[in-house]
Motif scaffolding. Sequence first.
Motif, PDB file in Angstrom:
ATOM      1  N   LYS A   1       2.168   1.712  -3.458  1.00 24.60           N
ATOM      2  CA  LYS A   1       1.085   2.195  -4.322  1.00 24.60           C
ATOM      3  C   LYS A   1       0.894   3.697  -4.163  1.00 24.60           C
ATOM      4  O   LYS A   1       0.717   4.421  -5.131  1.00 24.60           O
ATOM      5  N   LYS A   2       0.951   4.174  -2.909  1.00 28.65           N
ATOM      6  CA  LYS A   2       0.809   5.614  -2.666  1.00 28.65           C
ATOM      7  C   LYS A   2       1.859   6.393  -3.433  1.00 28.65           C
ATOM      8  O   LYS A   2       1.584   7.439  -4.004  1.00 28.65           O
TER       9      LYS A   2
ATOM     10  N   ASP B   1       0.826  -1.207   0.000  1.00 27.09           N
ATOM     11  CA  ASP B   1       0.000   0.000   0.000  1.00 27.09           C
ATOM     12  C   ASP B   1       0.864   1.262   0.000  1.00 27.09           C
ATOM     13  O   ASP B   1       0.538   2.248  -0.667  1.00 27.09           O
ATOM     14  N   GLU B   2       1.976   1.225   0.723  1.00 20.57           N
ATOM     15  CA  GLU B   2       2.911   2.359   0.743  1.00 20.57           C
ATOM     16  C   GLU B   2       3.521   2.562  -0.649  1.00 20.57           C
ATOM     17  O   GLU B   2       3.630   3.683  -1.136  1.00 20.57           O
TER      18      GLU B   2
ATOM     19  N   SER C   1      -0.447   3.756  -8.508  1.00 17.87           N
ATOM     20  CA  SER C   1      -1.412   2.676  -8.725  1.00 17.87           C
ATOM     21  C   SER C   1      -0.743   1.329  -8.497  1.00 17.87           C
ATOM     22  O   SER C   1       0.482   1.228  -8.531  1.00 17.87           O
TER      23      SER C   1
ATOM     24  N   ASP D   1      11.206  10.156  -0.390  1.00 17.55           N
ATOM     25  CA  ASP D   1       9.843  10.282  -0.914  1.00 17.55           C
ATOM     26  C   ASP D   1       9.743   9.903  -2.390  1.00 17.55           C
ATOM     27  O   ASP D   1       8.768  10.205  -3.048  1.00 17.55           O
TER      28      ASP D   1
END
Length: 117
Positions: A46-47, A43-44, A51, A98
């Motif tokens: 994907k962020k 999920d990280e 996608s 990031d």
Amino acid sequence: MKKFYHLGTCTTCQAIIKETGIDKAGFTMQDIKTEKITPAQLDEMKKMAGSYEALFSRRALKYKEMGLKDKQLTEKDFRDLILEEYTFLKRPVAILKDKIFVGNDKKTVQALKEAIK
């Protein structure tokens, strides 16, 4: 955060590690075959990538075996498939602060090298 998701037996991943010096740059290395990706890690990713599809490898042998090329896959499908089978993650995936670098095309590897410097 400095994290590198790879497949230890993949010669392409090994070449990228050598070329970028990522193993000496303080990255936490995770071999996705021996240490599965967690839903939170995915999920990280994907962020950062935008996608699940951007993280999904259509080159995986199981992609054809499972007849997935003939199906319309949703984001949930991509997520579930990556979590179920490590070969569906486009490799390698490097996270540097990031920024995320997904895959092994020349531009991505070059951008990773520049970011490590």
